[in-house]
Design an enzyme around this catalytic site. Structure first.
Site, short mmCIF file in Angstrom:
data_model
loop_
_atom_site.label_atom_id
_atom_site.label_comp_id
_atom_site.label_asym_id
_atom_site.label_seq_id
_atom_site.Cartn_x
_atom_site.Cartn_y
_atom_site.Cartn_z
N HIS A 30 -13.59 -1.44 -2.03
CA HIS A 30 -12.51 -1.12 -1.04
C HIS A 30 -13.45 -2.32 -0.23
O HIS A 30 -12.97 -1.26 1.21
CB HIS A 30 -12.81 -0.09 -0.90
CG HIS A 30 -11.54 0.82 -0.15
ND1 HIS A 30 -10.54 1.09 -0.98
CD2 HIS A 30 -10.70 0.80 0.57
CE1 HIS A 30 -9.74 2.23 -0.38
NE2 HIS A 30 -9.81 1.65 0.41
N SER B 214 1.20 -0.92 -0.16
CA SER B 214 0.02 0.15 0.31
C SER B 214 0.36 1.31 -0.48
O SER B 214 2.01 1.06 0.38
CB SER B 214 -0.80 -0.29 1.58
OG SER B 214 -1.41 1.51 1.95
N LYS C 23 -7.88 -0.22 -9.89
CA LYS C 23 -8.31 -0.40 -8.58
C LYS C 23 -9.78 0.64 -8.03
O LYS C 23 -9.68 1.02 -8.65
CB LYS C 23 -7.57 -1.03 -7.64
CG LYS C 23 -8.74 -1.52 -6.39
CD LYS C 23 -6.98 -1.93 -5.16
CE LYS C 23 -8.08 -2.79 -3.98
NZ LYS C 23 -8.10 -1.41 -2.82
N TYR D 94 -1.73 5.98 -4.08
CA TYR D 94 -3.12 5.98 -4.33
C TYR D 94 -2.11 7.41 -5.02
O TYR D 94 -1.33 8.61 -4.72
CB TYR D 94 -3.29 7.39 -2.62
CG TYR D 94 -3.83 6.35 -1.93
CD1 TYR D 94 -5.27 5.62 -2.45
CD2 TYR D 94 -3.61 5.59 -0.50
CE1 TYR D 94 -6.38 4.73 -2.07
CE2 TYR D 94 -4.39 4.66 0.10
CZ TYR D 94 -5.65 4.03 -0.76
OH TYR D 94 -6.23 2.79 -0.15
N THR E 264 -5.41 3.28 -6.95
CA THR E 264 -6.42 2.58 -6.49
C THR E 264 -7.85 4.24 -6.76
O THR E 264 -7.32 4.95 -6.44
CB THR E 264 -6.56 2.92 -5.01
OG1 THR E 264 -5.85 1.72 -4.35
CG2 THR E 264 -8.16 2.89 -4.39
C1 FNR Z 1 -8.28 -1.90 2.47
N1 FNR Z 1 -8.05 -1.56 1.26
C2 FNR Z 1 -7.01 -0.26 0.86
N2 FNR Z 1 -6.90 -0.28 -0.56
C3 FNR Z 1 -6.22 0.26 -1.16
O1 FNR Z 1 -5.79 0.17 -2.51
N3 FNR Z 1 -5.12 0.78 0.02
C4 FNR Z 1 -5.53 0.97 1.24
O2 FNR Z 1 -4.55 1.08 2.06
C5 FNR Z 1 -5.86 0.02 1.60
N4 FNR Z 1 -5.93 0.00 2.74
C6 FNR Z 1 -6.90 -0.58 3.73
C7 FNR Z 1 -7.00 -0.76 4.89
C8 FNR Z 1 -7.90 -2.11 5.48
C9 FNR Z 1 -7.70 -1.88 6.99
C10 FNR Z 1 -8.70 -2.45 5.11
C11 FNR Z 1 -9.75 -3.56 5.64
C12 FNR Z 1 -8.97 -2.38 3.48
C13 FNR Z 1 -9.13 -1.98 0.24
C14 FNR Z 1 -8.00 -3.31 0.07
O3 FNR Z 1 -7.30 -3.46 -1.17
C15 FNR Z 1 -9.00 -4.46 -0.22
O4 FNR Z 1 -9.52 -3.73 -1.64
C16 FNR Z 1 -10.34 -4.68 0.41
O5 FNR Z 1 -10.11 -5.16 1.71
C17 FNR Z 1 -11.08 -6.48 0.23
O6 FNR Z 1 -12.15 -7.01 0.66
P1 FNR Z 1 -11.98 -7.59 1.79
O7 FNR Z 1 -10.71 -8.76 1.39
O8 FNR Z 1 -11.36 -7.01 3.17
O9 FNR Z 1 -13.66 -7.64 2.41
#
Ligand code: FNR
Length: 412
Positions: free
Chosen positions: A306, A119, A282, A143, A169
């Site tokens: 997300h 990330s 994404k 980002y 993203t």
């Molecule tokens: C995320 N997600 C996320 N996505 C991204 O592009 N950059 C990021 O920094 C983050 N940070 C993040 C933190 C936390 C705590 C969570 C739970 C999620 C989204 C992540 O990449 C993904 O899309 C989702 O977590 C998928 O869903 P599930 O598997 O958690 O249900």
């Protein structure tokens, strides 16, 4: 099969195998704030629930007596052959779950041959994560900052550190309304440990500290800064930074630049100029957005909401998948995340046209409970579950999966 036998023989797994139990146990050992941040979603968390419910509208129709002794879960993606159609999703501020943070999760992914998507808001600099992985596959999630120079710098660093794809993203140009975090007065990624990539970046360091008028954050940020000061004081050696105002200036700078709400499709071609790596977008849900991304030369699409953390009431990610797959029409791979918890979930997403899936929260729970070994166990369990489900469905490889394997609608 080995895993399964070990389980049957009474060997205690390092983390619960059952996905709900895994979540319960992990949340119980995490701080209140970490639990809220990881488990939480936007608003009333209707989309978090919808992501799971969507899988229950599809059933698998197993076929018998097809010799499934030899099975193959491998899949090819951007020139790599992966052992399974699985990646670890980008998750910010992993230090919230475990002090070993990103490098531990990345090492577990590397050992399993599963790509780790680091990330932008990782707790450790992307170079340190890469160093933990050897030659194992890794991607970098971006980002898009208000500073193009910073974006280009991140991308250049990712290339230099051996990341093999950029995942930009699109669904987080503004941070979602997340009541659990807001009620705790707190935005975790504003802690020092969600800003490692920024604080180590030469472009970021050279930005004026006045940069930006906090376009992407509201009142919640104030509570976070208070929290930051507190946590800064709690760690030795950082008080001087605070006194000199450097730390707060850096945080202010971060708030100003981390995300760009006025981003449009016209900006994407610039990213293409900054990197030779494949670029995936994404957060795609609408088929017209997917088509547009492909027309702009993007190399892959990740269907995702997300994990329900951005728009409460947004369409379940799985419900969005078939139309996106149809719109993309095989031109680039379509990946999927949001709600994957079991092997059957992965099988269903693949049958609906995903090339591979990303796993989010469950691996964070594995990390919280048992560090690197916990993440490894979560990965191994999921792959073993998929392998058995594939074979028991009467299929031997991912090429055998398609819409015809599924029946629409529940039996309840
Ligand atoms: C995320 N997600 C996320 N996505 C991204 O592009 N950059 C990021 O920094 C983050 N940070 C993040 C933190 C936390 C705590 C969570 C739970 C999620 C989204 C992540 O990449 C993904 O899309 C989702 O977590 C998928 O869903 P599930 O598997 O958690 O249900």
């Amino acid at each position: 099969a080995v895993l399964y036998l070990a389980g049957m023989a009474g060997r205690r797994p390092p983390v619960p195998v059952d996905a709900d139990e895994l979540e319960r146990r992990a949340l119980a050992v995490m701080t209140r704030r970490a639990a809220a941040y990881v488990a939480g979603g936007a608003g009333l968390e209707r989309t978090v629930a919808a992501n799971r419910a969507a899988f229950d509208r599809w059933r698998i129709m197993p076929r018998m007596l097809r010799d499934v002794a030899q099975r193959d879960l491998s899949v090819s993606l951007f020139g790599r052959t992966l052992p399974a159609p699985l990646l670890l999703a980008p998750i910010g501020v992993l230090e919230m779950a475990h002090a070993a943070a990103d490098p531990a999760a990345a090492r577990a992914a590397a050992a399993a041959g599963v790509p780790f998507v680091a990330s932008s808001q990782a707790s450790r600099p992307l170079e340190e994560i890469a160093a933990a992985m050897g030659d194992a596959p890794r991607w970098f999630q971006l980002y898009w900052s208000t500073s193009d120079e910073l974006v280009a710098s991140f991308v250049g660093r990712a290339e230099a550190a051996g990341y093999e794809a950029i995942v930009v993203t699109l669904d987080t140009t503004l941070l979602g309304w997340r009541p659990r975090d807001l009620d705790l007065g707190y935005l975790p990624f504003l802690r020092a440990r969600g800003m490692a990539n920024y604080f180590t970046d030469p472009v970021f360091r050279s930005l004026p500290s006045e940069a930006g008028e906090r376009p992407a954050l509201g009142l919640g940020a104030i509570g976070s800064i208070v929290e930051l000061v507190r946590s800064w004081r709690g760690r030795g050696g950082r008080v001087e930074d605070l006194r000199s105002g450097e730390a707060l200036a850096a945080v202010r700078r971060f708030i100003g630049v981390y995300s760009r709400p006025d981003l449009t499709w016209d900006d994407l071609p610039r990213l293409r100029q900054w990197t030779r790596l494949p670029i995936l977008v994404k957060g795609i849900l609408h088929p017209a957005d997917a088509r547009r991304a492909v027309e702009l030369g993007m190399d892959g699409v990740v269907v995702s909401n997300h994990g329900g953390r951005q728009v409460d009431g947004a369409v379940a990610a799985l419900d969005a998948l078939p139309a996106v797959v149809a719109a993309v029409d095989g031109r680039v791979p379509v990946l999927f995340d949001s709600g994957i918890r079991t092997g059957a979930d992965i099988l269903k997403a693949l049958c609906l046209g995903a090339r591979a899936v990303l796993l989010g929260r469950p691996y964070v729970y594995g990390l919280a409970l048992a560090g690197e070994a916990g993440v490894r166990a979560v990965i191994d369990n999921l792959i073993a579950d998929l392998d058995l489900t594939l074979g028991l469905a009467g299929r031997r490889s991912l090429a055998d999966l398609g819409r015809e394997v599924l029946v629409e609608g529940g039996f309840d």
